[in-house]
Design an enzyme around this catalytic site. Sequence first.
Site, mmCIF file in Angstrom:
data_model
loop_
_atom_site.group_PDB
_atom_site.id
_atom_site.type_symbol
_atom_site.label_atom_id
_atom_site.label_comp_id
_atom_site.label_asym_id
_atom_site.label_seq_id
_atom_site.Cartn_x
_atom_site.Cartn_y
_atom_site.Cartn_z
ATOM 1 N N ASP A 510 0.814 -1.217 0.000
ATOM 2 C CA ASP A 510 0.000 0.000 0.000
ATOM 3 C C ASP A 510 0.842 1.259 0.000
ATOM 4 O O ASP A 510 0.337 2.352 -0.248
ATOM 5 C CB ASP A 510 -0.863 0.030 1.266
ATOM 6 C CG ASP A 510 -2.219 -0.598 1.050
ATOM 7 O OD1 ASP A 510 -2.701 -0.590 -0.086
ATOM 8 O OD2 ASP A 510 -2.789 -1.092 2.041
HETATM 9 C C1 GLC Z 1 -1.415 -3.838 5.338
HETATM 10 C C2 GLC Z 1 -2.657 -3.896 4.498
HETATM 11 C C3 GLC Z 1 -2.476 -4.773 3.289
HETATM 12 C C4 GLC Z 1 -1.227 -4.408 2.558
HETATM 13 C C5 GLC Z 1 -0.022 -4.423 3.484
HETATM 14 C C6 GLC Z 1 1.234 -3.932 2.806
HETATM 15 O O1 GLC Z 1 -1.229 -5.063 5.985
HETATM 16 O O2 GLC Z 1 -3.751 -4.345 5.245
HETATM 17 O O3 GLC Z 1 -3.578 -4.658 2.422
HETATM 18 O O4 GLC Z 1 -1.054 -5.331 1.520
HETATM 19 O O5 GLC Z 1 -0.262 -3.578 4.573
HETATM 20 O O6 GLC Z 1 1.176 -2.583 2.543
HETATM 21 C C1 GLC Z 2 -0.503 2.472 5.942
HETATM 22 C C2 GLC Z 2 0.211 1.240 6.452
HETATM 23 C C3 GLC Z 2 -0.056 0.053 5.611
HETATM 24 C C4 GLC Z 2 -1.529 -0.063 5.367
HETATM 25 C C5 GLC Z 2 -2.091 1.237 4.798
HETATM 26 C C6 GLC Z 2 -3.550 1.186 4.468
HETATM 27 O O1 GLC Z 2 0.031 2.840 4.743
HETATM 28 O O2 GLC Z 2 1.609 1.429 6.489
HETATM 29 O O3 GLC Z 2 0.480 -1.094 6.237
HETATM 30 O O4 GLC Z 2 -1.742 -1.104 4.472
HETATM 31 O O5 GLC Z 2 -1.845 2.255 5.698
HETATM 32 O O6 GLC Z 2 -4.334 1.253 5.611
#
Ligand code: GLC
Ligand code: GLC
Length: 837
Positions: A510
Amino acid sequence: MKFGYFDDANKEYVITSPQTPYPWINYLGAQGFYSLISNTAGGYSFYMDARLRRITRYRYNNVPADMGGRYFYINDNGHIWNPGWSPVKTALDSYECRHGLGYTIIKGSSRGIAAEVTFFVPQNFNGEVQKVTIKNTGGESKKIKLFSFIEWCLWDANDDATNFQRNFNIGEVEVEDSAIFHKTEYRERRGHYAFYSVNAKLSGFDTDRESFLGMYNGFGEARAVKNGAAGNSVADGWSPVASHYLEIELAPGASKDLVFVLGYVENSAENSTGNSIGNFIEEKFAPDLTGGENIITSGNSRKNIINKKIAYNMIAQCDTAAKADALFGELKAYWAALLGQYSVDSPDEKLNRMVNIWNQYQCMVTFNMSRSASYFESGIGRGMGFRDSNQDILGFVHQIPARARERILDLAATMMEDGGAYHQYQPLTKMGNHELGSNFNDDPLWMILAVAAYMKETGDFAILDERVPYENDQSKADTLLDHMKRAFNHVCTKKGPRGLPLIGRADWNDCLNLNCFSASPGQSFQTTTSKDGKVAESVMIAAMFAFIGPEYAAMCRIKGDNSEADRADAEIAVMRKAAMEHGFDGEWFLRAYDDFGKKLGGKECAEGRIFIEPQGFAVLAGLGKETGADIKTLDSVDKYLNTKHGLVLHNPAFTRYYIEYGEISTYPPGYKENAGVFCHNNAWIICAEAAVGRGDKAFEYYSKIAPAYREEISDLHRTEPYVYAQMIAGKDAGRHGEAKNSWLTGTAAWNFVAVSQYILGIKPQYHGLQIDPSIPKNWNGFRLTRVFRGATYNITVKNPNHVSKGVIKLLVDGSEPPGSVIPSFPGGTHEIEVTLG
Ligand code: GLC
Ligand code: GLC
């Protein structure tokens, strides 16, 4: 340093010190009513949706930590303490917290009084039951005073924490006999209420927080408890609470059982969440002036009295200790049966406890909660993530396939006609979230993977014929197979200059936001899009496509559409070629091309030279297998990403903000997506190492992050030693080895896949069960029981030559089957003998 121990026979983790390095929690409930409970009884309850139906109040990031919960206070002739130590924090003569599957037992004792509280949510019950046993272990008779306490939340947790100008005026309660009812907003548009009851006669009660605690006191200095008498307060606005006051006389050796129920009831159709277990629609109000003198209400009003019929029924279901014990027994039996679907007896005790108990349990909790409510997720932020929930299914599907099926259809209904998907949906409405929208270009592929996992587990190929809406619009419904087709096409029609998939807003990571270019603080990296998105490409999605795409082709063949399957294969071949030509950097796979067309995750990058994400899927897809590129890739992962606490996400960490990469470079080095040990994608490497036959490497990575192996370093690791955390701080962090964000993470599902399907090698396939372990060489073998499509497989794996992988002999009920996949049986118990060599 440890703060407890595993009791595997009882499937419990036993905490022996209340002062764990961080609150160590558990979840109660699996069907609608949920509670979070810490080892000192902190936490809260909600119904279905942690934001919209919060039942009790909890203050996140509070000082001191973890204040607020369901507390029992004992006043033993002026000596005041709690069985769970907090909030009074009187040192106890003994303390123990047993977190079990769907229940928590807290025991404490002080000066000859022993208290034990069992907290659980029974099956098919919208409430938390608390069975309290108080025993006089001393030599003299005693009269003690017991106070219960919970604080109501005014339903919408977000509003409750912000809108005080209104909220301080609206709180309303009723007290009837030994039950306290919370009915804020019930007079107007709400049809639900909550209650807190006990099966004993009260000596008093409190329902107004200020009266119970005192204006300037914390939970540890409750005035009523100190005074040794309840105020019989009736909340009128401000902060409604519920506290029962009981006087208990105990002869030496005598004990007393009490059963408290914290329940939730829906009385009206308009407000129903549609999932009220055993709750039927009732008249909302009882007749005015009902019940006469025994009803005490806010404002002393005799109007708008709640119709309490359902609550009475719930209270009656557990109004004796024996009834509560019976419900508790049912819950235990339920879990024993669920976990029995997969259970292993290997030479490694820690692996056994992860596989047989805790990892499967965490998969269930993660499936239920998604990423909504934990001690790191406040319950007011996120709905159900599309990619998260699809991945959760991979670890959960063998437990209750019918629920996985329902979830799959809900998720597919939030897909768009172009094959993309709303990135999140709301559990209460099941509608896609418009604010966050779409364009996370990995999303469609996870949907294909989840459907494949479901079909392989169940053999229910008819799911592909289900008619499912697009964008929740029934008029746009088509078959699930059509959804699969559009998901597949979404990837192959959205390619960049090199023929690799466009990344969109993000691809799994993300925080890798290649089209964002945000320069304003506070802007969302996930929704800000400053570029047209026609350049930045993801090698990770290419690798995923090579791995997951063939599942779509297989589905087409199952449905008899061979020409569509051939087309899919052709698309996959094109992608594989592009991935090798433009995605392989000589010793490992690149991560992406940025908006300038520059490589990310390649040799020429000073920071972010190598990333973990594409490597596992590339190897699993067999990319570069002919040339040995797969092994080279895994060796590079070991060389550059391996640390004593797991594999970091990339290396070197980013030391400054890169506007062209986005959020990933905002985290300080070593934390979260900026080179933390993201446990979720460690599992992909474990799978890949196992797949290429390097069972010892797979096991090394597995045991570095699996929490049971980290129990001894709990003081460093800090979060629960029985469940995975999302992240362990990486080698560039000041606190390398410290975990955060435990419980709700895709780590649970993926590590269960890694250990159950790749290391132990029990792999459901479309037409049967395949057994292909990849284990540490020093193992002599293992035994395993797997329930698959209604039949029980007793599997014995022998490893006489001490290899990692390679089945040289397979016997099914004493004879050799025709192929390597054991066809599924109509039922019964079957003996499978596997010899490695
Ligand atoms: C969080 C989110 C997931 C994403 C991951 C890496 O665990 O829930 O959707 O793939 O971060 O950013
Ligand atoms: C933040 C976190 C990530 C998560 C995202 C969406 O970027 O670092 O882990 O997936 O939020 O909520």
